[in-house]
Design a protein around this motif. Structure first.
Motif, short mmCIF file in Angstrom:
data_model
loop_
_atom_site.label_atom_id
_atom_site.label_comp_id
_atom_site.label_asym_id
_atom_site.label_seq_id
_atom_site.Cartn_x
_atom_site.Cartn_y
_atom_site.Cartn_z
N LEU A 298 -21.43 112.34 -0.24
CA LEU A 298 -20.53 112.01 -1.72
C LEU A 298 -19.09 112.67 -1.83
O LEU A 298 -18.24 111.99 -2.05
N ARG B 7 -17.30 113.51 -11.14
CA ARG B 7 -18.53 113.94 -10.38
C ARG B 7 -19.63 112.55 -10.77
O ARG B 7 -20.14 112.01 -9.82
N GLU B 8 -19.82 112.50 -11.99
CA GLU B 8 -20.72 111.36 -12.43
C GLU B 8 -20.18 109.91 -12.04
O GLU B 8 -20.86 108.85 -11.54
N ASN C 244 -24.77 115.25 -0.64
CA ASN C 244 -23.34 115.77 -1.13
C ASN C 244 -22.46 115.86 -0.13
O ASN C 244 -21.11 115.52 -0.66
N SER D 152 -23.52 106.42 -4.78
CA SER D 152 -24.93 107.13 -4.37
C SER D 152 -25.50 105.99 -3.64
O SER D 152 -26.51 106.30 -2.82
N LEU E 94 -24.05 119.68 -6.90
CA LEU E 94 -24.38 118.15 -6.32
C LEU E 94 -23.09 117.59 -5.48
O LEU E 94 -23.22 117.10 -4.50
N ILE E 95 -21.82 118.02 -5.71
CA ILE E 95 -20.70 117.28 -4.88
C ILE E 95 -19.90 118.69 -4.53
O ILE E 95 -19.18 119.22 -5.64
N ARG F 159 -20.91 109.67 -8.42
CA ARG F 159 -21.98 109.33 -8.05
C ARG F 159 -22.37 107.90 -8.35
O ARG F 159 -23.36 107.28 -7.74
N ASN G 69 -30.23 117.07 -0.02
CA ASN G 69 -29.33 117.04 -1.26
C ASN G 69 -27.99 117.50 -0.74
O ASN G 69 -27.10 117.08 -0.96
#
Length: 415
Positions: free
Chosen positions: A394, A141-142, A391, A149, A15-16, A145, A387
């Protein structure tokens, strides 16, 4: 040439695409009091000698290049900034999330969590070091996000450029020069500003001179010059940037493994590619009454002056019959042969007015809207491509956020 191999264990979970790291102290009984004396304070959070030593061992376990003690100090400062930011908004992982993240990272590298912990233990690395390493990375990361996001936007243009970069990588080789500038987090903003200035170089000789002075790559002695290489050998984000250049132009600074890289294109050539293949071709058919009469020809001139894309045609056709304008997207083998021949010679936004319909009474103006490359083999699916692009965005937000946290922090280091 820039090293292509990156240790998987130091890569983040999906994801990142940026490095994560944290280790906290192990059992106090195994260390002396001196080992737990704070060496660095980041806001109200301390970093001890024991933690720095543990992080250095972790970096050596992962075979991370560079001075392990210096890198450990730098990473732990960043970890404290990340955890402090999460604490300030009441953001924390629960135990199940942490255990899942530990298992996922171990499994991605061919271990169970217990196997990885045993291997680390043999190298003198405490289990708590691995646990907090994962906690910090997953928490960050969370947090990123949740914070950014809503600001991620992946347009169809972004997708098209990414697909084009991937499709063009086969059968193309490039002749490049490079400047590789290490950028520790503490100096990243200053170094990026310097790299931005280098990206304005316009001549081969000036780029060569800058490479000899500033590049840390092995190519510096050759003025940054590299031999011919297939563009498919470069990371995807490099491919997209380089394919947008003409010889002599320089990319914007590209962030890569705590460094900034600039490429100057010296030459580019195809290497026997039998021809580009496309999944879909989108084109517009604008039916103009009057054949090749004066009014029809005047309408063609108006199209040339007032339009740059297929979308612009809708404005010209608004007062005409509904079937005057048709925009179609078809696989190449489903396009009528006479139209397909005309489209072969067009770039997006260009027009052809050679064809007629209705026994010459209707002039058929064609405009090419776009071509969607065919990615043969196991190319990325649209959601994977989206994605990936998201990413990257992000990651950019994350880097900027971390630099902001560092600029606002109180960081005190003891000798």
């Amino acid at each position: 040439m820039i090293p292509q191999k990156t240790l998987k264990l130091l890569l983040p979970l999906p994801l990142i695409p940026f490095t994560i790291a944290l280790s906290l102290s192990g059992p106090i009984c195994a260390q002396t009091e001196t080992a737990f004396t704070p060496k660095i304070k980041v806001n109200d959070l301390a970093i001890t000698s024991h933690e720095i030593e543990q992080r250095a061992r972790l970096l050596e376990f992962f075979e991370t290049p560079g001075n392990s003690m210096e890198l450990a100090r730098e990473q732990l400062i960043e970890d404290r900034l990340k955890i402090d930011a999460a604490n300030n908004v009441g953001f924390a992982l629960d135990q199940d999330e942490l255990l899942f993240a530990m298992d996922e990272l171990a499994n991605r590298n061919g271990f169970t969590t217990d196997e990885l912990i045993r291997a680390m233990s043999s190298a003198g690395i405490h289990e708590s070091t691995y646990r907090e390493f994962v906690r910090a990375g997953h928490t960050w990361r969370e947090l990123v996000r949740a914070r950014f996001s809503s600001r991620v936007t992946v347009s169809e243009g972004d997708m098209e450029r990414a697909r084009l970069a991937i499709s063009q990588s086969d059968g193309v080789r490039v002749l490049l020069s490079e400047i590789f500038i290490p950028a520790p987090r503490s100096e990243a903003q200053k170094i990026q500003e310097f790299a931005d200035r280098l990206s304005s170089i316009k001549s081969f000789s000036a780029f060569e001179s800058a490479a000899r002075r500033f590049s840390a790559a092995n190519s510096r002695d050759a003025g940054g010059r590299l031999d011919w290489l297939p563009i498919a050998d470069l990371p995807p984000q490099f491919q997209a940037a380089i394919l947008g250049l003409t010889p002599g132009e320089v990319t914007d600074p590209l962030h890569y493994n705590e460094a900034f890289v600039l490429f100057q294109l010296r030459d580019i050539e195809e290497t026997g590619d039998p021809g580009r293949k496309y999944a879909f071709i989108e084109y517009a058919e604008f039916n103009i009454p009057g054949g090749r009469g004066e009014e029809a020809l005047a309408q063609i001139n108006r199209v040339k002056v007032e339009t740059d894309t297929c979308d612009d045609l809708y404005g010209l056709a608004k007062d005409m019959p509904e079937d005057a304008l048709n925009v179609t997207s078809l696989p190449p083998n489903e396009i009528p042969s006479d139209i397909a021949r005309e489209l072969e010679y067009l770039d997006p936004g260009e027009i052809s007015a050679k064809l007629t319909r209705n026994s010459g009474q209707t002039l058929l103006l064609l405009m090419l809207c776009s071509r969607t490359p065919l990615i043969e083999g196991e190319g990325p699916a649209p959601d994977q491509l989206s994605n990936y692009i998201g990413n990257l965005q992000l990651d950019s937000f994350s880097q900027g956020y971390l630099e902001q946290l560092r600029a606002e922090a109180r960081i005190i280091e003891r000798e």
